[in-house]
Design a protein around this motif. Structure first.
Motif, short mmCIF file in Angstrom:
data_model
loop_
_atom_site.label_atom_id
_atom_site.label_comp_id
_atom_site.label_asym_id
_atom_site.label_seq_id
_atom_site.Cartn_x
_atom_site.Cartn_y
_atom_site.Cartn_z
N GLN A 1 46.92 44.76 46.76
CA GLN A 1 45.91 45.40 46.36
C GLN A 1 45.33 46.37 47.48
OE1 GLN A 1 43.99 45.22 43.19
NE2 GLN A 1 46.22 44.66 42.87
N PRO A 2 44.81 47.39 46.89
CA PRO A 2 44.36 48.47 47.98
C PRO A 2 43.34 47.73 48.89
CG PRO A 2 44.14 49.18 45.54
CD PRO A 2 44.49 47.98 45.47
N PHE B 1 44.22 43.39 51.73
CA PHE B 1 43.75 42.27 52.18
C PHE B 1 44.18 40.85 51.13
CE2 PHE B 1 40.17 42.94 55.15
CZ PHE B 1 39.92 44.20 54.84
N PHE B 2 44.57 41.32 49.99
CA PHE B 2 44.98 40.25 48.73
C PHE B 2 46.25 40.92 48.25
CE2 PHE B 2 41.25 37.81 49.14
CZ PHE B 2 40.27 38.79 49.58
N VAL C 1 48.68 40.25 45.03
CA VAL C 1 48.62 39.60 43.93
C VAL C 1 49.90 39.27 43.24
CG1 VAL C 1 48.24 40.33 41.35
CG2 VAL C 1 46.81 41.35 43.10
N HIS C 2 50.12 38.16 43.08
CA HIS C 2 51.41 37.61 42.54
C HIS C 2 51.49 37.31 41.10
CE1 HIS C 2 54.12 33.53 42.58
NE2 HIS C 2 54.87 34.76 42.19
N VAL D 1 53.66 35.94 37.88
CA VAL D 1 54.69 35.28 37.29
C VAL D 1 54.97 35.39 36.05
CG1 VAL D 1 55.67 32.85 36.92
CG2 VAL D 1 54.26 33.32 39.21
N THR E 1 48.63 34.52 37.06
CA THR E 1 48.27 35.65 38.15
C THR E 1 47.58 35.06 39.21
OG1 THR E 1 47.87 37.14 36.44
CG2 THR E 1 46.81 37.51 38.32
N PHE F 1 46.16 35.08 43.49
CA PHE F 1 45.85 35.96 44.30
C PHE F 1 46.22 35.26 45.72
CE2 PHE F 1 43.87 38.97 41.50
CZ PHE F 1 43.65 38.14 40.21
N ARG G 1 44.98 31.39 45.02
CA ARG G 1 44.01 30.99 43.70
C ARG G 1 44.96 31.69 42.64
NH1 ARG G 1 40.84 33.33 47.77
NH2 ARG G 1 39.04 32.25 48.40
N PHE H 1 45.61 31.62 38.27
CA PHE H 1 45.36 31.46 36.82
C PHE H 1 46.25 31.57 36.02
CE2 PHE H 1 40.75 32.10 38.53
CZ PHE H 1 41.00 32.86 39.88
N ASP H 2 46.54 30.56 35.18
CA ASP H 2 47.78 30.60 34.09
C ASP H 2 47.44 30.61 32.81
OD1 ASP H 2 48.97 27.05 34.76
OD2 ASP H 2 47.52 28.00 33.38
N PHE I 1 43.34 26.56 36.57
CA PHE I 1 42.92 27.18 37.83
C PHE I 1 43.25 26.11 38.88
CE2 PHE I 1 40.78 29.47 41.34
CZ PHE I 1 39.98 28.50 41.70
N GLN I 2 44.02 26.82 39.98
CA GLN I 2 44.57 26.05 40.88
C GLN I 2 44.31 26.73 42.30
OE1 GLN I 2 48.43 24.13 39.84
NE2 GLN I 2 48.80 23.95 42.01
N MET J 1 45.80 26.55 46.12
CA MET J 1 46.79 26.13 47.40
C MET J 1 46.38 26.90 48.84
SD MET J 1 50.23 25.77 44.97
CE MET J 1 50.98 24.53 46.25
N GLN K 1 48.17 17.60 37.75
CA GLN K 1 46.81 17.54 38.36
C GLN K 1 45.62 17.23 37.37
OE1 GLN K 1 45.97 21.56 39.65
NE2 GLN K 1 44.48 20.95 41.09
N LEU L 1 44.91 37.78 29.87
CA LEU L 1 46.15 36.97 30.56
C LEU L 1 46.64 36.27 29.40
CD1 LEU L 1 47.88 36.20 32.84
CD2 LEU L 1 46.48 34.16 33.31
N PHE M 1 42.13 33.50 30.18
CA PHE M 1 41.43 34.18 31.19
C PHE M 1 41.57 35.65 30.93
CE2 PHE M 1 40.78 30.92 34.29
CZ PHE M 1 41.92 29.90 34.06
N ILE N 1 37.15 48.88 45.37
CA ILE N 1 38.35 48.94 44.36
C ILE N 1 38.68 47.01 44.43
CG2 ILE N 1 40.70 49.31 43.93
CD1 ILE N 1 40.14 51.90 45.35
N THR O 1 39.27 37.74 37.99
CA THR O 1 39.41 37.03 36.44
C THR O 1 38.19 36.53 36.15
OG1 THR O 1 39.87 34.81 37.81
CG2 THR O 1 42.00 36.30 37.29
N PHE P 1 38.42 40.08 44.00
CA PHE P 1 38.85 40.14 45.44
C PHE P 1 39.02 41.84 45.61
CE2 PHE P 1 40.02 35.66 45.21
CZ PHE P 1 40.35 35.51 43.76
N ASP P 2 38.49 42.23 46.74
CA ASP P 2 38.45 43.62 46.70
C ASP P 2 38.91 44.28 48.20
OD1 ASP P 2 35.07 43.37 47.63
OD2 ASP P 2 36.62 43.45 49.03
N ASN P 3 38.83 45.73 48.17
CA ASN P 3 39.57 46.47 49.13
C ASN P 3 38.92 46.30 50.30
OD1 ASN P 3 37.46 47.89 48.20
ND2 ASN P 3 38.17 49.79 48.71
N GLY Q 1 38.11 43.23 51.66
CA GLY Q 1 38.47 42.06 51.94
C GLY Q 1 37.64 40.80 51.46
#
Lengths: 151, 157
Positions: free
Chosen positions: A47-48, A51-52, A54-55, A57, A69, A71, A85, A87-88, A93-94, A96, B7, B55, B60, B75, B79, B94-96, B98
Motif C-alpha cells: 500500500q502507499p 507500511f502495509f 495487502v494479500h 487470495v 483480503t 493486511f 489481519r 477478512f474472508d 476475521f482472523q 495472526m 476456530q 468482498l 465485508f 491514503i 474493511t 490501514f494507511d500511508n 503507518g
C-alpha cells in the motif's frame, strides 16, 4: 501524526512476497496426501507508504470460490513480528503474527492454525506447510502449498 | 491463506445487518475542509476519492480512500463488517502514515457513528444514498474532542 512517518526497515523483508503467484494445494489427512492441484492465485502488493502489505487470495476450495483480503504490517519491535489481519468470503476475521528468521523463512502463527513459508532462492517459487490444532496443544499437518510467480 | 474450520463453533451467517452496508458501495468524489484544530494542514481544503466494494461472500466491504490536502495525502485501505457477537459494525483502516485504526460503528436510520481511540466520525447519508457528509473529531485524551475535518462526498458510480 505531525511529521511524515517512515516504515521500519524490517518491513522491507516482506518484499520477498510481493507479486502475483499461481497457487497449488494438497490436503494432508494423517498419512494421506491428495495430489497438488492449482486452486487459484495469491497476490501481495504494498500500500502507499509501504507500511502495509495487502494479500489477496482468489482460489476455489471444493469447487467453491474462496477469497481473502489480508493486511500484513506494520512491524512490532517488541515481539519482532508483523500483525496479520484477514477478512474472508465466509465472514471470518482472523488475526495472526508473522515473523521471519535469518534464513528468510517465514512463520505465520495463529491460535488454531500456523504455517511456515519458504521462498525459493531465485524468488520465483514459494512453498508453505500448514498445521492446525483443535486444543491449542496438539498440532497436525493440514496442507502443503506451492506458489509460482507470474508477476 | 487460512481456511480455519476449527476456530469458530458456528460459521458466520449473512444477516440483514450485512446487507445494510450496501449503502456504502460505489465510487465517491470527496470535498471538504480540515478544521483549525486539525494537527496536520489546519484549515486546508480536502479533495479526494473513495471506493467501496463488496468482498465476495457479502460479509465485508473493502474501502479505499485518497484524501489530498495541501502537499499531503492521506491514503488507505480497510474493511467494514458486522460483528454479530457485539452487535456492532467494525471498521479497520490501514494507511500511508503507518496507522492501523479500528473503529466501532453504530447505525441509526441514515446516520453511521464511527468511534475510535483518537478519532470519531458522524456520517450521514442522504435519503437517496447518493451523498454523504462526514464530521470528524479528534482527541488526545479520550474525553476532550476537537473538530478535525468535515467532508461531503457525491457518488459518481
Amino acid at each position: 501524526m505531525a511529521d511524515k512517518n517512515k516504515p521500519d526497515a524490517a518491513l522491507k523483508k516482506l518484499d520477498a512476497l510481493v507479486g502475483k503467484w499461481v497457487t497449488e494445494l494438497r490436503l494432508i489427512d494423517g498419512k494421506t496426501k491428495t495430489d497438488f492441484r492449482i486452486i487459484g492465485t495469491d497476490t501481495y502488493e504494498w500500500q502507499p507508504g509501504q507500511f502495509f502489505l495487502v494479500h489477496d487470495v482468489d482460489v476455489r476450495m471444493d469447487g467453491e470460490p474462496y477469497q481473502v483480503t489480508e493486511f500484513i504490517g506494520g512491524y512490532d519491535k517488541s515481539s519482532k513480528s508483523y500483525p496479520m489481519r484477514s477478512f474472508d468470503s465466509q465472514g471470518n476475521f482472523q488475526t495472526m503474527q508473522a515473523s521471519v528468521d535469518k534464513e528468510g523463512v517465514w512463520t505465520f502463527a495463529g491460535e488454531t492454525t500456523r504455517a511456515t513459508l519458504t521462498v525459493g532462492d531465485d524468488g520465483s517459487t514459494m512453498t508453505a506447510h500448514w498445521e492446525q490444532t483443535k486444543d491449542g496443544k496438539k498440532w497436525s499437518p493440514w496442507m502443503d502449498m506451492k506458489f509460482t510467480r507470474i508477476r | 491463506m487460512a481456511v480455519d474450520t476449527t476456530q469458530v463453533s458456528q460459521p458466520p451467517t449473512l444477516k440483514p445487518e450485512h446487507r445494510r452496508l450496501h449503502v456504502f458501495v460505489g465510487r465517491w468524489k470527496v470535498v471538504g475542509w480540515n478544521k483549525e484544530s486539525a494537527p496536520v494542514a489546519p484549515g486546508a481544503k480536502v479533495t479526494g476519492e473513495e471506493t467501496y466494494e463488496w468482498l465476495t461472500g457479502g460479509f465485508f466491504i473493502v474501502s479505499r480512500f485518497q484524501h489530498h490536502f495541501g502537499d499531503d495525502a492521506h491514503i488507505g485501505i480497510g474493511t467494514i463488517g458486522y460483528d454479530a457477537a457485539s452487535q456492532t459494525y467494525i471498521n479497520h483502516n490501514f494507511d500511508n502514515m503507518g496507522y492501523a485504526r479500528r473503529y466501532e460503528v453504530n447505525v441509526h436510520d441514515y446516520t453511521w457513528m464511527f468511534t475510535g481511540e483518537f478519532e470519531r466520525c458522524t456520517l450521514v447519508f442522504s435519503a437517496d444514498g447518493n451523498r454523504k457528509t462526514e464530521n470528524w473529531e479528534i482527541t488526545s485524551d479520550g474525553s476532550n474532542w476537537q473538530p478535525l475535518c468535515d467532508m461531503t462526498a457525491i457518488k459518481i458510480r
